[in-house]
Design a protein around this motif. Structure first.
Motif, short mmCIF file in Angstrom:
data_model
loop_
_atom_site.label_atom_id
_atom_site.label_comp_id
_atom_site.label_asym_id
_atom_site.label_seq_id
_atom_site.Cartn_x
_atom_site.Cartn_y
_atom_site.Cartn_z
N LYS A 139 0.83 -1.20 0.00
CA LYS A 139 0.00 0.00 0.00
C LYS A 139 0.87 1.26 0.00
O LYS A 139 2.01 1.24 0.46
CB LYS A 139 -0.92 0.03 1.23
CG LYS A 139 -2.00 -1.04 1.23
CD LYS A 139 -2.88 -0.91 2.47
CE LYS A 139 -4.10 -1.79 2.40
NZ LYS A 139 -3.79 -3.22 2.31
N LYS A 140 0.32 2.35 -0.48
CA LYS A 140 1.01 3.63 -0.45
C LYS A 140 1.00 4.18 0.97
O LYS A 140 0.15 3.82 1.78
CB LYS A 140 0.33 4.62 -1.40
CG LYS A 140 0.40 4.23 -2.87
CD LYS A 140 -0.28 5.27 -3.73
CE LYS A 140 -0.22 4.89 -5.20
NZ LYS A 140 -0.90 5.90 -6.07
N PHE A 141 1.94 5.08 1.25
CA PHE A 141 2.03 5.66 2.59
C PHE A 141 0.72 6.31 2.98
O PHE A 141 0.26 6.17 4.12
CB PHE A 141 3.16 6.69 2.64
CG PHE A 141 3.22 7.42 3.96
CD1 PHE A 141 3.91 6.88 5.04
CD2 PHE A 141 2.57 8.64 4.13
CE1 PHE A 141 3.96 7.53 6.26
CE2 PHE A 141 2.61 9.30 5.35
CZ PHE A 141 3.31 8.75 6.41
N GLU A 142 0.10 7.04 2.06
CA GLU A 142 -1.15 7.75 2.37
C GLU A 142 -2.26 6.78 2.77
O GLU A 142 -3.07 7.09 3.65
CB GLU A 142 -1.58 8.58 1.17
CG GLU A 142 -0.70 9.79 0.86
CD GLU A 142 0.62 9.39 0.21
OE1 GLU A 142 1.54 10.23 0.20
OE2 GLU A 142 0.72 8.24 -0.30
N GLU A 143 -2.28 5.61 2.14
CA GLU A 143 -3.30 4.61 2.48
C GLU A 143 -3.07 4.05 3.88
O GLU A 143 -4.01 3.90 4.67
CB GLU A 143 -3.26 3.46 1.47
CG GLU A 143 -3.63 3.85 0.05
CD GLU A 143 -3.52 2.66 -0.89
OE1 GLU A 143 -4.52 1.92 -1.03
OE2 GLU A 143 -2.43 2.45 -1.46
N ILE A 144 -1.81 3.74 4.19
CA ILE A 144 -1.48 3.22 5.52
C ILE A 144 -1.77 4.26 6.59
O ILE A 144 -2.33 3.96 7.65
CB ILE A 144 0.00 2.79 5.58
CG1 ILE A 144 0.29 1.75 4.51
CG2 ILE A 144 0.35 2.26 6.97
CD1 ILE A 144 1.76 1.45 4.35
N ASN A 145 -1.41 5.49 6.31
CA ASN A 145 -1.65 6.59 7.25
C ASN A 145 -3.13 6.74 7.56
O ASN A 145 -3.53 6.92 8.72
CB ASN A 145 -1.09 7.89 6.67
CG ASN A 145 -1.09 9.02 7.66
OD1 ASN A 145 -0.34 9.01 8.63
ND2 ASN A 145 -1.95 10.02 7.43
N GLU A 146 -3.96 6.63 6.53
CA GLU A 146 -5.41 6.76 6.72
C GLU A 146 -5.95 5.60 7.55
O GLU A 146 -6.80 5.79 8.43
CB GLU A 146 -6.11 6.81 5.36
CG GLU A 146 -7.61 7.05 5.47
CD GLU A 146 -8.28 7.22 4.12
OE1 GLU A 146 -9.50 7.46 4.09
OE2 GLU A 146 -7.58 7.12 3.09
N LEU A 147 -5.44 4.38 7.30
CA LEU A 147 -5.87 3.22 8.07
C LEU A 147 -5.52 3.38 9.55
O LEU A 147 -6.33 3.08 10.43
CB LEU A 147 -5.21 1.95 7.52
CG LEU A 147 -5.74 1.40 6.20
CD1 LEU A 147 -4.82 0.28 5.70
CD2 LEU A 147 -7.16 0.87 6.37
N VAL A 148 -4.31 3.87 9.81
CA VAL A 148 -3.87 4.06 11.19
C VAL A 148 -4.72 5.11 11.89
O VAL A 148 -5.16 4.94 13.03
CB VAL A 148 -2.38 4.46 11.24
CG1 VAL A 148 -1.95 4.82 12.66
CG2 VAL A 148 -1.51 3.33 10.70
N SER B 52 10.25 -0.36 1.09
CA SER B 52 8.79 -0.30 0.99
C SER B 52 8.22 0.61 2.07
O SER B 52 8.83 0.83 3.11
CB SER B 52 8.19 -1.70 1.15
OG SER B 52 8.67 -2.59 0.18
N CYS B 53 7.02 1.11 1.81
CA CYS B 53 6.27 1.76 2.88
C CYS B 53 5.78 0.67 3.83
O CYS B 53 5.79 -0.52 3.49
CB CYS B 53 5.07 2.52 2.31
SG CYS B 53 5.50 3.89 1.20
N GLY B 54 5.35 1.05 4.99
CA GLY B 54 4.87 0.04 5.92
C GLY B 54 4.38 0.63 7.22
O GLY B 54 4.16 1.84 7.34
N PHE B 55 4.23 -0.25 8.20
CA PHE B 55 3.73 0.13 9.51
C PHE B 55 4.76 -0.27 10.55
O PHE B 55 5.35 -1.34 10.48
CB PHE B 55 2.40 -0.56 9.77
CG PHE B 55 1.82 -0.30 11.14
CD1 PHE B 55 1.33 0.95 11.48
CD2 PHE B 55 1.76 -1.32 12.09
CE1 PHE B 55 0.81 1.20 12.74
CE2 PHE B 55 1.23 -1.09 13.35
CZ PHE B 55 0.75 0.18 13.68
N PHE B 56 4.95 0.60 11.55
CA PHE B 56 5.98 0.40 12.57
C PHE B 56 5.35 0.37 13.95
O PHE B 56 4.46 1.16 14.27
CB PHE B 56 7.00 1.53 12.49
CG PHE B 56 8.11 1.43 13.50
CD1 PHE B 56 9.20 0.62 13.26
CD2 PHE B 56 8.08 2.16 14.68
CE1 PHE B 56 10.25 0.52 14.19
CE2 PHE B 56 9.10 2.08 15.60
CZ PHE B 56 10.19 1.26 15.36
#
Length: 255
Positions: free
Chosen positions: A144-153, A211-215
């Motif tokens: 996923k793109k950073f913006e998508e992950i950011n929105e999910l978080v 890659s973009c991701g979650f930390f």
């Protein structure tokens, strides 16, 4: 995404989310670092026997290499760096690092064995423990793109009321949560990461950092009701809870 530095040592693991407690979860790649840190009262006698402690650890087959610094002896599996395992023993603390363990119980097994062997040394007595800490850092790469992950978080950890209160459009979200889990105090930090950003928070190299991701950064610690014999049990409990939380959060986000 800047995160707080708690001045702790770090270690790592690269693994797959699999089956835990009988429940099948998503098979996401996970890259993690682990550290056990035991703080104790100052031991003046340790400063007089650092060389003996270094030889004791090597002669017991725990580590082939060591380096003596002013207040601590650092151990590692390679001559000039840590490839997979490292540890330390000092006049006020001791601990273990595991890099890229093959299994989820590798870290707790190896760290627990190191602590038990250190307790058995005849050169100095480890004083009363003042803090037990088990810390894990996790990066989950995503397509996923950073913006998508950011929105999910943001949607998972914040409410629409919070969005209305803050105003504007969130660009880079992070969260810090402190909770009590039984006798453990727990600090959890997390958020999305841009491509290449994970390398700033994890002390090893991986192509997945592109890659973009979650930390996530999970620190389980306890400062009372501690004794030397408890450490291995506390470590197993802390790591079980750590993996449960990682999987619950990852599955909820759908990253």
């Amino acid at each position: 995404m800047p995160l707080l530095d708690n001045n702790c040592y770090v270690a790592k693991e690269e693994n797959q989310i699999g089956t835990i407690m009988g429940k099948k979860t998503n098979e996401n790649l996970m890259l993690t670092e682990h550290i056990l840190e035991i703080r104790h009262g100052a031991s003046g006698s340790f400063l007089d026997v650092r060389g003996y402690v270094a030889d004791y650890v090597r002669e017991n087959g725990l580590f082939p290499h060591w380096k003596i610094d002013t207040n601590v002896v650092n151990f590692r599996d390679m001559q000039d760096h840590i490839k997979k395992d490292g540890a330390f023993a000092g006049y006020k603390s001791a601990g273990y690092l595991a890099y890229n363990p093959e299994t989820r119980n590798y870290f707790s097994d190896k760290a627990g064995s190191f602590w038990k062997k250190l307790l058995d040394n005849k050169h100095y007595k480890i004083p009363q423990i003042t803090r037990f800490g088990a810390r894990t850092k996790v990066f989950i790469p995503s397509t996923k793109k950073f913006e998508e992950i950011n929105e999910l978080v943001f949607k998972t950890f914040f409410t629409q009321s919070a969005s209305d209160l803050i105003g504007g459009k969130e660009k880079d979200v992070q969260f810090i949560i402190e909770i009590q889990e039984g006798d453990f105090a727990v600090k959890i930090c997390g958020g999305p990461m841009h491509a290449g950003e994970a390398a700033q928070h994890l002390s090893f190299e991986s192509e997945e950092f592109n890659s973009c991701g979650f930390f996530l950064d999970l620190d389980f610690y306890q400062t009372n009701k501690l004794n030397h014999a408890q450490v291995q049990k506390l470590l197993r409990e802390a790591m079980n809870l750590t993996w449960e939380k990682i999987e619950n959060i990852a599955n909820k986000l759908g990253i």
